[in-house]
Design a protein around this motif. Structure first.
Motif, PDB file in Angstrom:
ATOM      1  N   SER B 155       0.677  -1.372  -0.046  1.00 36.64           N
ATOM      2  CA  SER B 155       0.208   0.056   0.043  1.00 36.64           C
ATOM      3  C   SER B 155       0.677   1.357   0.154  1.00 36.64           C
ATOM      4  N   SER B 156       1.956   1.180   0.854  1.00 34.78           N
ATOM      5  CA  SER B 156       2.660   2.715   0.938  1.00 34.78           C
ATOM      6  C   SER B 156       3.310   3.050  -0.355  1.00 34.78           C
ATOM      7  N   GLY B 157       3.438   1.944  -1.280  1.00 34.65           N
ATOM      8  CA  GLY B 157       3.956   2.534  -2.682  1.00 34.65           C
ATOM      9  C   GLY B 157       3.581   3.671  -3.064  1.00 34.65           C
ATOM     10  N   TYR B 174       8.481  -2.289  -8.958  1.00 31.76           N
ATOM     11  CA  TYR B 174       7.726  -3.211  -7.954  1.00 31.76           C
ATOM     12  C   TYR B 174       8.153  -4.513  -8.433  1.00 31.76           C
ATOM     13  N   PRO B 175       8.885  -5.282  -7.303  1.00 35.96           N
ATOM     14  CA  PRO B 175       9.020  -6.821  -7.510  1.00 35.96           C
ATOM     15  C   PRO B 175       7.959  -7.606  -8.103  1.00 35.96           C
ATOM     16  N   SER B 176       6.586  -7.057  -7.763  1.00 36.15           N
ATOM     17  CA  SER B 176       5.572  -7.828  -8.073  1.00 36.15           C
ATOM     18  C   SER B 176       5.469  -8.063  -9.759  1.00 36.15           C
ATOM     19  N   GLY B 432       8.273  -1.241   1.836  1.00 33.10           N
ATOM     20  CA  GLY B 432       7.553  -2.436   1.785  1.00 33.10           C
ATOM     21  C   GLY B 432       8.004  -3.482   0.968  1.00 33.10           C
ATOM     22  N   THR B 433       9.347  -3.367   0.538  1.00 35.73           N
ATOM     23  CA  THR B 433       9.880  -4.466   0.026  1.00 35.73           C
ATOM     24  C   THR B 433      11.425  -4.869   0.497  1.00 35.73           C
ATOM     25  N   ASN B 434      11.696  -6.213   0.715  1.00 37.81           N
ATOM     26  CA  ASN B 434      12.981  -6.517   1.375  1.00 37.81           C
ATOM     27  C   ASN B 434      13.933  -6.800   0.246  1.00 37.81           C
ATOM     28  N   LEU B 435      14.434  -5.991  -0.394  1.00 33.91           N
ATOM     29  CA  LEU B 435      15.111  -5.998  -1.714  1.00 33.91           C
ATOM     30  C   LEU B 435      16.388  -7.179  -1.730  1.00 33.91           C
ATOM     31  N   LYS B 437      16.511  -9.612  -0.134  1.00 40.04           N
ATOM     32  CA  LYS B 437      15.848 -11.021  -0.139  1.00 40.04           C
ATOM     33  C   LYS B 437      15.040 -11.485  -1.305  1.00 40.04           C
ATOM     34  N   THR B 438      14.479 -10.238  -1.806  1.00 40.10           N
ATOM     35  CA  THR B 438      13.340 -10.381  -3.009  1.00 40.10           C
ATOM     36  C   THR B 438      14.125 -10.458  -4.232  1.00 40.10           C
ATOM     37  N   MET B 439      15.172  -9.606  -4.415  1.00 38.99           N
ATOM     38  CA  MET B 439      15.755  -9.725  -5.937  1.00 38.99           C
ATOM     39  C   MET B 439      16.908 -10.831  -5.842  1.00 38.99           C
ATOM     40  N   ILE B 458      11.330   2.713   4.143  1.00 36.52           N
ATOM     41  CA  ILE B 458      10.204   3.171   5.096  1.00 36.52           C
ATOM     42  C   ILE B 458       9.771   1.604   5.159  1.00 36.52           C
ATOM     43  N   ASP B 459       9.646   1.258   6.391  1.00 41.76           N
ATOM     44  CA  ASP B 459       9.302  -0.389   6.850  1.00 41.76           C
ATOM     45  C   ASP B 459       8.834  -0.180   8.238  1.00 41.76           C
ATOM     46  N   VAL B 460       8.371  -1.473   8.522  1.00 44.00           N
ATOM     47  CA  VAL B 460       7.844  -1.675   9.778  1.00 44.00           C
ATOM     48  C   VAL B 460       9.017  -2.509  10.700  1.00 44.00           C
ATOM     49  N   PRO B 462      13.031  -4.248  11.168  1.00 47.55           N
ATOM     50  CA  PRO B 462      14.513  -3.896  10.983  1.00 47.55           C
ATOM     51  C   PRO B 462      15.113  -5.130  10.069  1.00 47.55           C
ATOM     52  N   THR B 463      14.631  -5.144   8.769  1.00 47.90           N
ATOM     53  CA  THR B 463      14.909  -6.399   7.969  1.00 47.90           C
ATOM     54  C   THR B 463      16.457  -6.263   7.528  1.00 47.90           C
ATOM     55  N   ASP B 464      16.692  -7.098   6.765  1.00 52.77           N
ATOM     56  CA  ASP B 464      18.043  -7.063   6.342  1.00 52.77           C
ATOM     57  C   ASP B 464      18.439  -5.808   5.466  1.00 52.77           C
ATOM     58  N   HIS B 621       3.710 -18.260   6.390  1.00 46.99           N
ATOM     59  CA  HIS B 621       4.421 -17.053   6.238  1.00 46.99           C
ATOM     60  C   HIS B 621       4.220 -16.417   5.107  1.00 46.99           C
ATOM     61  N   THR B 622       4.629 -15.078   5.318  1.00 47.46           N
ATOM     62  CA  THR B 622       4.669 -14.453   3.728  1.00 47.46           C
ATOM     63  C   THR B 622       6.061 -13.932   3.535  1.00 47.46           C
ATOM     64  N   PHE B 623       6.778 -14.617   2.753  1.00 42.09           N
ATOM     65  CA  PHE B 623       8.150 -13.922   2.425  1.00 42.09           C
ATOM     66  C   PHE B 623       8.829 -13.913   3.569  1.00 42.09           C
ATOM     67  N   THR B 624       9.585 -12.871   3.630  1.00 41.78           N
ATOM     68  CA  THR B 624      10.134 -12.407   4.962  1.00 41.78           C
ATOM     69  C   THR B 624       9.602 -11.711   5.961  1.00 41.78           C
ATOM     70  N   ARG B 625       8.229 -11.229   5.459  1.00 42.11           N
ATOM     71  CA  ARG B 625       7.683 -10.268   6.126  1.00 42.11           C
ATOM     72  C   ARG B 625       7.039 -10.898   7.781  1.00 42.11           C
ATOM     73  N   THR B 626       7.030 -12.109   7.734  1.00 42.71           N
ATOM     74  CA  THR B 626       6.150 -12.579   8.731  1.00 42.71           C
ATOM     75  C   THR B 626       7.241 -13.395   9.812  1.00 42.71           C
ATOM     76  N   GLY B 725      13.916 -15.132 -14.370  1.00 43.01           N
ATOM     77  CA  GLY B 725      13.557 -16.658 -13.963  1.00 43.01           C
ATOM     78  C   GLY B 725      14.498 -16.941 -12.833  1.00 43.01           C
ATOM     79  N   MET B 726      13.928 -17.338 -11.821  1.00 40.60           N
ATOM     80  CA  MET B 726      14.956 -17.731 -10.761  1.00 40.60           C
ATOM     81  C   MET B 726      15.296 -19.171 -10.423  1.00 40.60           C
ATOM     82  N   ARG B 727      14.463 -20.008 -11.169  1.00 40.26           N
ATOM     83  CA  ARG B 727      14.459 -21.426 -10.831  1.00 40.26           C
ATOM     84  C   ARG B 727      15.558 -21.886 -11.653  1.00 40.26           C
TER      85      ARG B 727
END
Ligand SMILES: Nc1nc2c(c(=O)[nH]1)N[C@H]1C(S)=C(S)[C@@H](COP(=O)(O)OP(=O)(O)OC[C@H]3O[C@@H](n4cnc5c(=O)[nH]c(N)nc54)[C@H](O)[C@@H]3O)O[C@H]1N2
Ligand SMILES: Nc1nc2c(c(=O)[nH]1)N[C@H]1C(S)=C(S)[C@@H](COP(=O)(O)OP(=O)(O)OC[C@H]3O[C@@H](n4cnc5c(=O)[nH]c(N)nc54)[C@H](O)[C@@H]3O)O[C@H]1N2
Ligand code: SF4
Ligand code: SF4
Ligand code: SF4
Ligand code: SF4
Ligand code: SF4
Ligand SMILES: [Mo]
Lengths: 185, 737, 325
Positions: B155-157, B174-176, B432-435, B437-439, B458-460, B462-464, B621-626, B725-727
Motif C-alpha cells: 500500500s505505501s508504494g 515493483y518486484p511484483s 514495503g520490500t525487502n530487496l 531477499k526479494t531480488m 520505509i518499513d515496519v 528491521p530487516t536485512d 508465512h509471507t516471504f520475509t515479512r512474517t 527466471g529464478m529457478r
C-alpha cells in the motif's frame, strides 16, 4: 439442551493452520501451547503417495477419563455435552493430562491450571461459532448441535460414514471425522 | 532474550476474561460500536489486511485500546468471514517488540559497527525528513531528479510513488512484476488483451469440474478466498490435476499428480494443445467466434507429440493423454489455472501464452468454472493534486524489453545504479520490500546499495535491507493507519477501507503522512495531502457517491450490479488485442519479432550430483515479512530443504540433519535442515522462501533456516518482458561437519 | 510415512512427560509406608511370640510410618502446579477419581496410624516425659494396641494397593493400565517395608522372621513382575508396545533396559543372601557378617522398590495410543 459436536471433513482441510492461530488468540493460549493441532501424514512412495490431513482437538468425550480422574471436580461435563475446566478448582495435579488418550491438554504455565479446547464456550454463549470453525479456510471444521436433526453436523453424520479417533480407548469422543482422503476418480 | 510475552499475555488474558459479558456477536451494523461492561471498552473495527497482498477484509476486536483478535469480514469477498493464519497473526506484527520505533539516521561510514553493521542515531521526524529532503535535493540538483529511484511493494508504494514522480523521476519498480507475475500478465494480455487478474485471479474454482494447476501450490500459497474455493472444489469432488515436481498440498488433494521435470512445462502444454486440436476437444464455436490464428497454431503444434512430451517432461505418456482428455471432456467448465508467481525459467511468457491458449481453445474465458469476466467499474477519477511533471529522462526500469510492464523491472533499476548507464542513479527509496531477499543476485543488490549516496527505507521491521539504509523511517502497521479506498474487483466489484484499529505505537507514522511531509520538505507542497488521508478518503467517497460513514462501519460496500461474470448473448467479452479477438497467434509478438506461437526450447538441466533449486511458500508465512511474528514464528521457525529419499540415502543424509547447499557459482548457503521425503523428484530440491534473516535486530527470526536468495546467483531473463527466471540455479548438498 | 504435526504441546509430544521423580518418590514412599504399617502390625500381633515393647520394629516403625508418608505427600504436593488450590481436594469427593479417593484415604489413615504410634510407645520412653497430653494419649491407647494394629494391617495393604491403582486406571497409558500393577505395587510396598523392618530390628529372631517373610515377598514380586510383562506382551498392540522400552538397548531407551537388568540382579541377589542367612545355624547369636549380609540384602530390596517406581512412572509416560491412528 444442545449437544455440541464437531465434524471434520478431512478432505477439505488444506493444512493452512488458520485454526491454530485463531484458537491461540481467541483463548489467550500462551506461546508454544496449543488447544488444537493439524497433522499431515503422507504414506506411500514417489508416484504413489497418499496424504491425510487431520485437525485434532479435545474430543469432548462422553466417557471422559479426564473428568473421571480429576480429584477436585475442576474438569467436568456441562449439560451441553462439552467438557470444561473450572480454573479456580484446578490444583494442577496433571492426572487429567495423563488420562487423556488424545493428548489434548496442557498446563498453562503462567497460571498452573490444566487447559484444553473449550469449544470456545465464551463464543457459544453469544451465538458465535468456535474461533477455529469460524476461520477454517477449507470449511473442514463443522460445528453444531447433534440434537438438532437439521443442523449441518447431523446432516453430515447422516450422509457420510464417519469415524472417531482412538476408538479403542473407549472414551466415546465427539469429534467425528469424514472423508479421510479426497475422492480420487 | 526475554520476550515481553508475559505482558502481552497479561492484557490478553484480562480481556478474554473480562469481556465475556461485553462480547457481542459480530453484527456488521454494530461494528465499531462501543460496548461497556466490566469497565472494558470493546470495539470492532473493520479494516483491510496487509499480511500479504490479497487485501482481505478484517474485523479487529479492540479491547481497552489493544487489538486482541482479528477476524474475517463476512461481507468482504476476499475473506468471506475467514482469515488465514497470517491474517490472524497480524497482532504479532503490531505488537512485535522488534518493530522499528523511531526514525534513525546512519552515523559514521557504512558498515562501521563492530560486526560490520551500520551505526545509527535516533532522530526526530523533523530531523530525519529534513535530512532526506536535503540529500534528495542535492542529488537531484547534481544528477537530475531521475537519479532518485523507488522500489516499492504494498500500500505505501502509492505515497512514495507520488514523491518520486513529483520530483520528476519515473524510475519506479515493483518486484511484483519482475520477480512475480509479470510474465503471466503479459502472456494473457498478448492473448486475451486483458490480465487474468484484477484484485485476484478471476478463476471460477468453485464451479470448475476439472482444475489443472502448474505449480500454483494452493494451500501453501494461502491466498484466502482462492484457497477457500479450491477446498470447495475438492469437497465437491472436482477433478484436480497438479503438475508439480513436488507433491504439494494441492497435489495431495489431486486425482492426478504429474511430477514434471522442472522447466519442461512448455513441452507438456504444447503436446496438450496438439491433442486438444487433433482429437477435437476444443470448443469449435468459441474458437471460431472469438479467436484468430487457429489454423497456424494447429500446424505448428503438430510436431509436439505425446511421446515426445513424455520424453521431455519425464512423465508417462498415458498420463499426459489421460489428463488432457479429462479436461477436454468437461470443457468449458474447466480451468487451467494461470498461476501467479511466474518468473521461473526465463521462457516464462511463452509458457504463459501456451496456458492462455489452452484456456482459449477450451473456451473457459467467460464460462462457469473457467475464468469469469471482469466486473464493470465506472468510478469517476478523483485527484486532489496536480498532475506529475513529465519525467525529463526516460526511465531505466523497462530495459530493452518491449513488453516490460508498468510496474517496472527492479533489476534494471539496480543495473543502472551499478553501471551509471544510461545515467547515474544515486538515491533509492525502498518501501514495503525487502530487496536483498526479494531480488535475485544478492551480491549485485549489495554492491548497488554501496554505490548509492542515499538509501531511505520505509518499513515496519528491521530487516536485512532496512539495516543497510542511511535513513530508516518507521511506518506504522496496517492496523494503525488509513489507506485506500481500495477497489476490490472479484465476481462483482466493491469498495473496501483500511482504517486504524489503534493509534500508531511508538513514533511510527502512516505512509501517507511520511510521503506527504517529505513532499512539503522537498518544496513540493502541492503534492502533499491536503489535511489528512481520512479527509481525502471522505472526499473520494463523496465523489464516488459512497456513504463514507457506512463504509467505515461495515468495511466493504459492493458496487451492486457491476458483476457480469459469464458470457451471455448480451454480455459479450471484450478483448483488447490488435485484432479484438483472442490471439492464438500474437500480432504484438510478431511486431517485435518473437515467436508468435510458443515453441519449445530445452533449458539447461542439472549435472550429475546437482539439484535444481526450487522454492515456494509456507502457509503460515509471507516471504520475509512474517518470520519474526511471534504467532507465526512459533508454528514455523525455520525452513528445511526437501530432498528426495533415494538421493538422501545415496548421500548418507538423514532426515533433520543440518546441511549446506553449494551452488554452481560456489556460493554456500546458511545451514539448513534436510527434510528427507518421497514428496519430491530426484533432480531437484525445494525450500520455503523468506528464512535466513541476517539482521540480528529481528531477534526471533535471526539466523533461522537458510535464504534461498543466497543461492540464486544467476537468473534467466525472459526476453519478452524482462522478468527474472529464478529457478535456474543448481546446488550440491554438503554435509555439515 | 512422513508425519508433520503443527501445534503439538511439548508436555505431551512426542511423549507425555508430566510426572517426574517427585511422583516416583511419592509412590515409593507411599508403598513403603504401607509396608511399614502392615509389617509393624505383624510384629506386634505375632501370636505366641511376645516381642519386647522396646524392640524398634514394634514402636520406632509405627512412629516412622506417618513421617515417611508425610514426606511422600510433600513430594506429591511439590508436584502440584497450583499449590494454593490444594484445599479443593477436601472440598470435593469424586468417588471415581483415584486421586480424590487417595486424598480421603489419607484422612482416614492418618488417625489410626498416629494413635497406633502412641499405643506402641514403650514405657521407658514415657518415663522420661512429664505427664503431658502425649503421655496421656499413649497411656489411653495402650490397651487398644491390638485393635489399632489390626486396623494398621489393613490400612497398610490398602495404601500400598492404592499407589498402584492410581496409575493403573489410566486407560490412555497402556503400560500402567494393568490390573497387575496394584498387585505389583502391593508386594513391592510390603517387601520394602519388610526390608526397612529388618534394618531397624534389634532382636535376632525378629530380623530372621522378617527375612523369611521378605523371601516370600520377593519371590512373589518377581512372579508378579513377570506376569505384568507377560500380560502386556500377550495383550493388544498398544500394550505390547508399552513394554518395549524395557527390551530395547538403543540409546534412547537404555535407562529402561538398565532398570530391568538391575531388577534381575538386585532381587534374586537379595533372595540368595537372605536364603544363606535363614538356613544358617541360629542357635548362636547372629554374627556381624550375618547382620551385614541381612542389611545389605534389605538395602537391595529398597533399591529394587525404588527402581520399579522410577521405571514405571517414566516408561508409562512413553506409552500411549500414539499420535497416529
Ligand atoms: N502463505 C503464503 N501464500 C502466498 C504468499 C506467501 O508469501 N505466503 N505469496 C503470494 C504471492 S505474492 C505469490 S506470487 C504466490 C506464489 O504462489 P504460486 O503462484 O502458487 O507459486 P508457484 O511458483 O506457481 O508455485 C510453487 C510450486 O511450483 C513448483 N514448481 C517449481 N518449479 C516448477 C516447474 O518447473 N514446473 C512446475 N509445474 N512446477 C514447479 C514448486 O514445487 C512449488 O510447489 O503466493 C501467494 N500466496
Ligand atoms: N528467492 C525468491 N525471491 C522471491 C520470491 C521467492 O519465492 N523466492 N518471491 C517473489 C515474489 S512472488 C514476490 S511477490 C516478492 C515479494 O517481495 P517483498 O514484497 O519484498 O516481500 P517481503 O520479503 O515480504 O518484504 C516485505 C517488506 O515490507 C515490509 N512491510 C511489511 N508491512 C509493511 C508496511 O505496512 N509498510 C511498509 N512500509 N513496509 C512493510 C516488511 O517488513 C518487509 O521488509 O518476492 C519475490 N522474490
Ligand atoms: S479428549 Fe481428552 S481432554 Fe478431551 S474430553 Fe476426551 S479425555 Fe478429556
Ligand atoms: S490438573 Fe486440574 S483439571 Fe486436571 S485433574 Fe488435576 S485438578 Fe483436575
Ligand atoms: S473450539 Fe475453540 S478452543 Fe477448541 S480448538 Fe477450536 S478455537 Fe480452540
Ligand atoms: S483452518 Fe481448516 S483448512 Fe486450515 S488447517 Fe485448520 S482445519 Fe485445515
Ligand atoms: S490472504 Fe491472509 S494474509 Fe493475505 S490478506 Fe488475506 S488474511 Fe491477510
Ligand atoms: Mo508474488
Amino acid at each position: 439442551m444442545p449437544k455440541y459436536v464437531m465434524v471434520i471433513d478431512q478432505a477439505r482441510c488444506v493444512g493452512c493452520m488458520a485454526c491454530v492461530v485463531a484458537c491461540t488468540l481467541e483463548n489467550s493460549v500462551p506461546p508454544e501451547h496449543y488447544r488444537t493441532r493439524v497433522i499431515e501424514m503422507v504414506t506411500g512412495d514417489f508416484l504413489n503417495l497418499r496424504s491425510e490431513m487431520r485437525p485434532e482437538l479435545c474430543n469432548h468425550c462422553d466417557d471422559a477419563p479426564c473428568v473421571t480422574v480429576c480429584p477436585t471436580g475442576a474438569s467436568h461435563h456441562k449439560p451441553d455435552g462439552t467438557v470444561q475446566i473450572d480454573r479456580s478448582k484446578c490444583v494442577g495435579c496433571k492426572a487429567c493430562i495423563a488420562a487423556c488418550p488424545y493428548n489434548a491438554r496442557y498446563i498453562n504455565e503462567e497460571h498452573g491450571y490444566a487447559d484444553k479446547c473449550s469449544f470456545c464456550e465464551q463464543r457459544l454463549r453469544v451465538g458465535k461459532q468456535p474461533a477455529c470453525v469460524a476461520t477454517c479456510i477449507g470449511k473442514s471444521r463443522i460445528f453444531g448441535d447433534l440434537n438438532d436433526p437439521e443442523s449441518e453436523v447431523s446432516q453430515k453424520l447422516r450422509d457420510n460414514s464417519y469415524r472417531v479417533l482412538k476408538e479403542a480407548a473407549g472414551t466415546s469422543p465427539n469429534i467425528y471425522y469424514i472423508n479421510q482422503f479426497p475422492k480420487r476418480m | 532474550m526475554i520476550f515481553s510475552r508475559r505482558k502481552f499475555l497479561k492484557y490478553a488474558a484480562v480481556s478474554a476474561g473480562s469481556t465475556l459479558l461485553a462480547e457481542t456477536p459480530f453484527l456488521p451494523a454494530r461494528a465499531r460500536e462501543k460496548v461497556k461492561a466490566d469497565g472494558s471498552d470493546v470495539r470492532y473495527v473493520p479494516t483491510t489486511c496487509e499480511m500479504c497482498f490479497w487485501k482481505c477484509g478484517v474485523i479487529a476486536k479492540v479491547v481497552d485500546g489493544k487489538v486482541v483478535k482479528l477476524e474475517g469480514n463476512p461481507r468482504h469477498p476476499q475473506s468471506r468471514g475467514r482469515l488465514c493464519a497470517r491474517g490472524q497473526g497480524g497482532i504479532g506484527l503490531l505488537y512485535d517488540k522488534d518493530r522499528l520505533k523511531v526514525p534513525m539516521i546512519r552515523t559514521g561510514p557504512r558498515g562501521s559497527g563492530p560486526r560490520g553493521e551500520n551505526r545509527y542515531k535516533q532522530a526526530s521526524w523533523d530531523e530525519a525528513l529534513g535530512y532526506v529532503a536535503k540529500k534528495l535535493k542535492e542529488i537531484a540538483a547534481k544528477h537530475g531528479p531521475e537519479a532518485v529511484g523507488l522500489f516499492a511493494h504494498g500500500s505505501s508504494g502509492t505515497y512514495f510513488n507520488n514523491v518520486v514522480r513529483a520530483m520528476g523521476s519515473a524510475n519506479v519498480a515493483y518486484p511484483s512484476f519482475s520477480q512475480c507475475l509479470g510474465a503471466r500478465d503479459v502472456a494473457w494480455e498478448l492473448t486475451f488483451g486483458i490480465k487474468p487478474n484484477s484484485t485476484c485471479e478471476r478463476v471460477d474454482l468453485a464451479n470448475s469440474r476439472v482444475i489443472i494447476l502448474f505449480g500454483t501450490h494452493l494451500g501453501e500459497n494461502m491466498h484466502n478466498s482462492q484457497t477457500q474455493e479450491f477446498a470447495e472444489a475438492v469437497g465437491r469432488g472436482a477433478k484436480i490435476i497438479v503438475v508439480d515436481p513436488r507433491y504439494s498440498t494441492a497435489a495431495s488433494k489431486a486425482s492426478m499428480w504429474l511430477p514434471i521435470k522442472p522447466g519442461t512445462d512448455l513441452a507438456l502444454l504444447l503436446a496438450w494443445i496438439n491433442i486438444i486440436i487433433s482429437e477435437g476437444w476444443y470448443d469449435k464455436e468459441y474458437v471460431k467466434q472469438y479467436t484468430t490464428g487457429f489454423e497456424r497454431l494447429r500446424k505448428e503444434v503438430e510436431q509436439y507429440t505425446p511421446a515426445w512430451a513424455a520424453q521431455e517432461t519425464d512423465l508417462p505418456m498415458d498420463k499426459i493423454v489421460e489428463a488432457v482428455r479429462e479436461i477436454g471432456r468437461y470443457a468449458p467448465n474447466v480451468l487451467l489455472h494461470p498461476g501467479r508467481h511466474f518468473s521461473w525459467h526465463g521462457n516464462d511468457t511463452q509458457r504463459g501464452r501456451a496456458m492462455a491458449i489452452i484456456n482459449a481453445l477450451l473456451g473457459t474465458w467467460g464460462r462457469p468454472g473457467g475464468l469469469w469476466l471482469p466486473p464493470k467499474v465506472n468510478l469517476p477519477t478523483f485527484s486532489e493534486n496536480p498532475e506529475h511533471p513529465e519525467a525529463k529522462q526516460d526511465p531505466v526500469v523497462f530495459g530493452d524489453y518491449p513488453f516490460a510492464g508498468g510496474e517496472g523491472l527492479t533489476q534494471e533499476l539496480r543495473k543502472a545504479t551499478l553501471t551509471g548507464k544510461p545515467y547515474p542513479i544515486k538515491a533509492w527509496i525502498v518501501t514495503g520490500t525487502n530487496l536483498i531477499k526479494t531480488m535475485p543476485q544478492q551480491e549485485l543488490t549489495r554492491k548497488a546499495i554501496d554505490s548509492l549516496d542515499l538509501l531511505v527505507a520505509i518499513d515496519v521491521m528491521p530487516t536485512d535491507t532496512v539495516m543497510h539504509a542511511d535513513v530508516i523511517l518507521p511506518e506504522c502497521t496496517y492496523l494503525e493507519r488509513h489507506d485506500g479506498l481500495f477497489t476490490i474487483t472479484t465476481r462483482e466489484a466493491g469498495i473496501a477501507i483500511r482504517q486504524p484499529a489503534v493509534k500508531p505505537l511508538y513514533q511510527s507514522r502512516p505512509g501517507w503522512w511520511i510521503g506527504s511531509e517529505l513532499c512539503k520538505k522537498l518544496g513540493l507542497a502541492q503534492y502533499a495531502v491536503k489535511d489528512t488521508w481520512e479527509g481525502r478518503m471522505r472526499r473520494q467517497a463523496r465523489t464516488w457517491g459512497l456513504d463514507y460513514d457506512r463504509l467505515a462501519r461495515v468495511g466493504y460496500i459492493p458496487l451492486t450490479g457491476s458483476g457480469r461474470p459469464y458470457i451471455t448473448k448480451t454480455n459479450q467479452p471484450v478483448f483488447h488485442t490488435q485484432s479484438k479477438k483472442i490471439e492464438l497467434v500474437s500480432s504484438d509478438l510478431d511486431d517485435e519479432d518473437f515467436d508468435v506461437i510458443p515453441h519449445y526450447k530445452p533449458i539447461e538441466q542439472p549435472k550429475k550430483g546437482e539439484y535444481r533449486l526450487l522454492y515456494g511458500r509456507s502457509p503460515v508465512h509471507t516471504f520475509t515479512r512474517t518470520v519474526n511474528d511471534l504467532w507465526l514464528w512459533e508454528l514455523k521457525k525455520e525452513n528445511e530443504v526437501w530432498l528426495n529419499k533415494h538421493e538422501a540415502r545415496r548421500l548418507g543424509i538423514k532426515d533433520g540433519e543440518k546441511v549446506r547447499l553449494k551452488n554452481q557459482d560456489q556460493v554456500i548457503s546458511d545451514p539448513i535442515r534436510a527434510r528427507v521425503t518421497e514428496r519430491i523428484r530426484r533432480d531437484c530440491v525445494f525450500m520455503v522462501h523468506g528464512f535466513g534473516q541476517h539482521s540480528p535486530a529481528m531477534t526471533r527470526a535471526y539466523n533461522r533456516g537458510a535464504d534461498d536468495q543466497q543461492l540464486i546467483t544467476r537468473c534467466k531473463i525472459d526476453p519478452i518482458c524482462g522478468v527474472t527466471g529464478m529457478r535456474v540455479n543448481f546446488v550440491k548438498i554438503l554435509r555439515e561437519a | 510415512m512422513e508425519l508433520t504435526i503443527t501445534g503439538a504441546n511439548a508436555i505431551t509430544y512426542p511423549t507425555l512427560h508430566i510426572w517426574d521423580w517427585r511422583v516416583a518418590i511419592y509412590l515409593f514412599l507411599g508403598g513403603l509406608t504401607g509396608g511399614l504399617m502392615t509389617m509393624s502390625a505383624v510384629a506386634n500381633l505375632r501370636p505366641g511370640k511376645e516381642v519386647p515393647r522396646d524392640e524398634p520394629c514394634c514402636w520406632r516403625i509405627p512412629v516412622l510410618a506417618p513421617i515417611v508418608l508425610s514426606i511422600g505427600m510433600l513430594f506429591l504436593f511439590l508436584d502440584l502446579e497450583v499449590k494454593t488450590h490444594v484445599y479443593w481436594f477436601y472440598l470435593t469427593f469424586k468417588p471415581l477419581s483415584p486421586m480424590s479417593w487417595g486424598s480421603w484415604i489419607l484422612i482416614l489413615i492418618y488417625p489410626p496410624m498416629i494413635l497406633y504410634a502412641f499405643a506402641c510407645l514403650p514405657d521407658e520412653m514415657k518415663t522420661g516425659m512429664k505427664k503431658g497430653w502425649i503421655r496421656g494419649l499413649a497411656d489411653a491407647m495402650r490397651p487398644r494396641l491390638r485393635l489399632l494394629a489390626k486396623i494398621n494391617f489393613v490400612g497398610g495393604v490398602m495404601l500400598a494397593i492404592y499407589t498402584g491403582i492410581l496409575l493403573s486406571t489410566f486407560v490412555a497409558r497402556p503400560l500402567w493400565n494393568s490390573a497387575i500393577l496394584p498387585m505389583l505395587f502391593l508386594v513391592s510396598g510390603m517387601s520394602t517395608g519388610t526390608a526397612l523392618m529388618i534394618i531397624m530390628a534389634r532382636e535376632d529372631n525378629v530380623k530372621l522372621f522378617f527375612t523369611q517373610v521378605d523371601i516370600w515377598l520377593i519371590f512373589t514380586e518377581i512372579l508378579v513382575l513377570l506376569l505384568f510383562f507377560y500380560g502386556h506382551y500377550t495383550s493388544d498392540a498398544v500394550h505390547r508396545n508399552a513394554i518395549m522400552p524395557f527390551f530395547n538397548t538403543s540409546h534412547q531407551f537404555f535407562p529402561y533396559f538398565l532398570s530391568i537388568i538391575i531388577l534381575w540382579i538386585v532381587l534374586p541377589l537379595a533372595i540368595v543372601l537372605k536364603f544363606l542367612e535363614v538356613t544358617a545355624d541360629h542357635s548362636v547369636k547372629l554374627t556381624a557378617t550375618g547382620i551385614f549380609l541381612m542389611n545389605t540384602s534389605a538395602v537391595l530390596v529398597l533399591v529394587g522398590g525404588l527402581v520399579v517406581r522410577f521405571a514405571l512412572v517414566y516408561a508409562g509416560q512413553l506409552s500411549g495410543y500414539g499420535p497416529m491412528m
